[in-house]
Design a protein around this motif. Structure first.
Motif, mmCIF file in Angstrom:
data_model
loop_
_atom_site.group_PDB
_atom_site.id
_atom_site.type_symbol
_atom_site.label_atom_id
_atom_site.label_comp_id
_atom_site.label_asym_id
_atom_site.label_seq_id
_atom_site.Cartn_x
_atom_site.Cartn_y
_atom_site.Cartn_z
ATOM 1 N N SER A 1 -15.330 -30.572 -37.818
ATOM 2 C CA SER A 1 -14.079 -29.828 -37.970
ATOM 3 C C SER A 1 -12.958 -30.681 -38.542
ATOM 4 C CB SER A 1 -13.642 -29.271 -36.611
ATOM 5 O OG SER A 1 -12.338 -28.736 -36.690
ATOM 6 N N ALA A 2 -12.494 -30.342 -39.731
ATOM 7 C CA ALA A 2 -11.351 -31.033 -40.319
ATOM 8 C C ALA A 2 -10.097 -30.806 -39.483
ATOM 9 C CB ALA A 2 -11.130 -30.560 -41.751
ATOM 10 N N ALA A 3 -9.925 -29.604 -38.942
ATOM 11 C CA ALA A 3 -8.725 -29.296 -38.157
ATOM 12 C C ALA A 3 -8.675 -30.131 -36.884
ATOM 13 C CB ALA A 3 -8.687 -27.810 -37.819
ATOM 14 N N MET A 4 -9.787 -30.237 -36.186
ATOM 15 C CA MET A 4 -9.788 -31.039 -34.967
ATOM 16 C C MET A 4 -9.613 -32.517 -35.284
ATOM 17 S SD MET A 4 -12.305 -29.312 -32.154
ATOM 18 C CE MET A 4 -13.770 -28.959 -33.108
ATOM 19 N N LEU A 5 -10.179 -32.979 -36.376
ATOM 20 C CA LEU A 5 -10.031 -34.388 -36.738
ATOM 21 C C LEU A 5 -8.598 -34.731 -37.116
ATOM 22 C CD1 LEU A 5 -13.350 -34.953 -38.703
ATOM 23 C CD2 LEU A 5 -12.749 -35.879 -36.459
ATOM 24 N N ARG A 6 -7.861 -33.785 -37.691
ATOM 25 C CA ARG A 6 -6.444 -34.046 -37.967
ATOM 26 C C ARG A 6 -5.697 -34.324 -36.667
ATOM 27 N NH1 ARG A 6 -7.104 -30.175 -42.162
ATOM 28 N NH2 ARG A 6 -6.574 -28.445 -40.769
ATOM 29 N N VAL A 7 -5.979 -33.527 -35.647
ATOM 30 C CA VAL A 7 -5.345 -33.758 -34.344
ATOM 31 C C VAL A 7 -5.787 -35.103 -33.780
ATOM 32 C CG1 VAL A 7 -5.161 -32.914 -31.971
ATOM 33 C CG2 VAL A 7 -5.165 -31.286 -33.879
ATOM 34 N N ALA A 8 -7.079 -35.406 -33.900
ATOM 35 C CA ALA A 8 -7.596 -36.665 -33.367
ATOM 36 C C ALA A 8 -6.919 -37.863 -34.018
ATOM 37 C CB ALA A 8 -9.107 -36.729 -33.595
ATOM 38 N N ARG A 9 -6.761 -37.824 -35.338
ATOM 39 C CA ARG A 9 -6.120 -38.952 -36.037
ATOM 40 C C ARG A 9 -4.656 -39.089 -35.642
ATOM 41 N NH1 ARG A 9 -9.337 -36.695 -40.562
ATOM 42 N NH2 ARG A 9 -11.112 -38.120 -40.901
ATOM 43 N N GLN A 10 -3.976 -37.970 -35.538
ATOM 44 C CA GLN A 10 -2.565 -38.006 -35.159
ATOM 45 C C GLN A 10 -2.387 -38.615 -33.771
ATOM 46 O OE1 GLN A 10 -1.518 -33.883 -35.528
ATOM 47 N NE2 GLN A 10 -1.451 -33.923 -37.775
ATOM 48 N N ARG A 11 -3.241 -38.234 -32.841
ATOM 49 C CA ARG A 11 -3.090 -38.719 -31.473
ATOM 50 C C ARG A 11 -3.491 -40.193 -31.354
ATOM 51 N NH1 ARG A 11 -4.228 -33.591 -27.420
ATOM 52 N NH2 ARG A 11 -2.681 -32.256 -28.433
ATOM 53 N N ALA A 12 -4.502 -40.606 -32.080
ATOM 54 C CA ALA A 12 -4.882 -42.019 -32.061
ATOM 55 C C ALA A 12 -3.766 -42.876 -32.648
ATOM 56 C CB ALA A 12 -6.185 -42.234 -32.819
ATOM 57 N N ALA A 13 -3.133 -42.394 -33.719
ATOM 58 C CA ALA A 13 -2.011 -43.133 -34.320
ATOM 59 C C ALA A 13 -0.827 -43.184 -33.367
ATOM 60 C CB ALA A 13 -1.607 -42.483 -35.644
ATOM 61 N N ALA A 14 -0.554 -42.065 -32.700
ATOM 62 C CA ALA A 14 0.577 -42.024 -31.765
ATOM 63 C C ALA A 14 0.377 -42.981 -30.594
ATOM 64 C CB ALA A 14 0.780 -40.606 -31.251
ATOM 65 N N GLU A 15 -0.893 -43.222 -30.222
ATOM 66 C CA GLU A 15 -1.198 -44.129 -29.122
ATOM 67 C C GLU A 15 -1.456 -45.551 -29.606
ATOM 68 O OE1 GLU A 15 -4.116 -42.661 -26.342
ATOM 69 O OE2 GLU A 15 -3.442 -40.586 -26.613
ATOM 70 N N ALA A 16 -1.263 -45.796 -30.913
ATOM 71 C CA ALA A 16 -1.438 -47.136 -31.488
ATOM 72 C C ALA A 16 -2.826 -47.690 -31.173
ATOM 73 C CB ALA A 16 -0.350 -48.082 -31.007
ATOM 74 N N LEU A 17 -3.844 -46.937 -31.603
ATOM 75 C CA LEU A 17 -5.235 -47.342 -31.396
ATOM 76 C C LEU A 17 -5.890 -47.574 -32.768
ATOM 77 C CD1 LEU A 17 -6.191 -44.782 -28.603
ATOM 78 C CD2 LEU A 17 -5.856 -47.255 -28.307
ATOM 79 N N PRO A 18 -5.639 -48.721 -33.379
ATOM 80 C CA PRO A 18 -6.174 -48.967 -34.716
ATOM 81 C C PRO A 18 -7.692 -49.111 -34.762
ATOM 82 C CG PRO A 18 -5.170 -50.964 -33.847
ATOM 83 C CD PRO A 18 -4.839 -49.860 -32.880
ATOM 84 N N ASN A 19 -8.325 -49.305 -33.593
ATOM 85 C CA ASN A 19 -9.785 -49.428 -33.553
ATOM 86 C C ASN A 19 -10.479 -48.082 -33.377
ATOM 87 O OD1 ASN A 19 -8.742 -49.252 -30.920
ATOM 88 N ND2 ASN A 19 -10.560 -50.238 -30.042
ATOM 89 N N ALA A 20 -9.730 -46.989 -33.423
ATOM 90 C CA ALA A 20 -10.302 -45.642 -33.376
ATOM 91 C C ALA A 20 -10.261 -45.042 -34.779
ATOM 92 C CB ALA A 20 -9.539 -44.761 -32.397
#
Length: 283
Positions: free
Chosen positions: A85-104
């Motif tokens: 799912s492209a839509a779910m992955l957009r949310v996943a990337r946004q949340r990983a960036a917001a939590e400063a998780l560069p290894n995700a």
């Protein structure tokens, strides 16, 4: 917009659903879906047993809650979330960036055929994301090839239908008590890996050993109260009303309201569920 997803032809229906309306609904209600499964979180992460240097694949990562959990644990490693799912992955990337998780990291792919680097990962995990492969042997063989020798597979899948009150109660209400059509036992669907014998056969044919299934039962959360849960459930299962005539649809909604009200508690609307925690190893 044309999707860039390359899926195996046998997974075309799943790709169309998850990279379409179904995935978009999950993305829009990411917090609700994560909360519904929250009671399984501790046991699942304990089974994954991720160390700081681990490299982890998260198969069917959705909006990435598990990916982020594991990235915090694998602080010196890497976690790759994979989903249709492209839509779910957009949310996943946004949340990983917001939590400063560069290894995700995240990739839109069909794990049944995606070209993972060979023997590059220590662990593959999936929280209720592996039941939808059209060819599970091929999919798990592909995932196994991405694991180093001695690598591990940990997944959470549903136990048989009889132990999952949430599915039975909600679907029976919307079907007015009639039998609910379910996929064949070997077809993609939420209960395709519910039979321990089939799990062992599939994983064994895919090259995994030391297959172990541990039962877990938890309450699933569907809303703050019955009215809140009704909106959420109809967003997921409203397609069942399309199977009814105009006279029966209001009756089905009334039945849904009744079961939701009966399961309302001080902690919200809760239903019993049962899952397997599956562990296996790549030789």
């Amino acid at each position: 917009m044309v999707s860039a997803l390359r899926a195996d032809p046998s997974n075309a229906d799943q790709a169309a659903a998850w990279d379409g309306r179904e995935g978009a609904y999950w993305a829009e209600h990411a917090d609700r879906f994560d909360r519904a499964m929250r009671a399984y979180r501790g046991a699942f992460l304990a089974a994954a047993d991720v160390s700081a240097a681990d490299r982890v694949l998260d198969i069917g990562c959705g909006t990435g809650e598990t990916t982020r959990d594991l990235a915090r644990q694998a602080s010196g490693g890497r976690v790759l979330g994979v989903d249709l799912s492209a839509a779910m992955l957009r949310v996943a990337r946004q949340r990983a960036a917001a939590e400063a998780l560069p290894n995700a990291d995240f990739v839109q792919a069909d794990a049944q055929i995606h070209s993972f680097p060979a023997a590059a990962w220590d662990l593959a995990v999936s929280r209720s994301g592996t039941m939808f492969f059209a060819d599970p042997v091929a999919a798990f063989r592909n995932i196994g090839g991405a694991l180093r020798p001695g690598g591990r597979l940990v997944q959470l899948v549903w136990q048989p239908l009889a132990g999952n009150e949430w599915f039975l109660s909600l679907t029976r209400a919307l079907a007015l008590g009639r039998p609910v059509p379910t996929p064949a036992a070997d077809a993609p669907g939420p209960f395709s890996l519910s039979d321990p014998a089939r799990v062992r056969t599939v994983l064994g044919a895919a090259g995994f050993t030391d297959v172990r299934l541990d039962p877990h039962g938890e309450e699933m959360w569907f809303g703050e109260d019955a009215a809140d849960a009704e909106r959420f459930v109809l967003g997921m299962l409203g397609w069942m009303l399309d199977l009814l005539d105009e006279e029966d649809r209001p009756r089905a909604v009334d039945g849904l309201r009744a079961t939701l009200a009966a399961h309302q508690s001080d902690s919200g609307v809760l239903y019993a569920s049962a899952a397997w925690l599956i562990r296996a190893a790549r030789p």
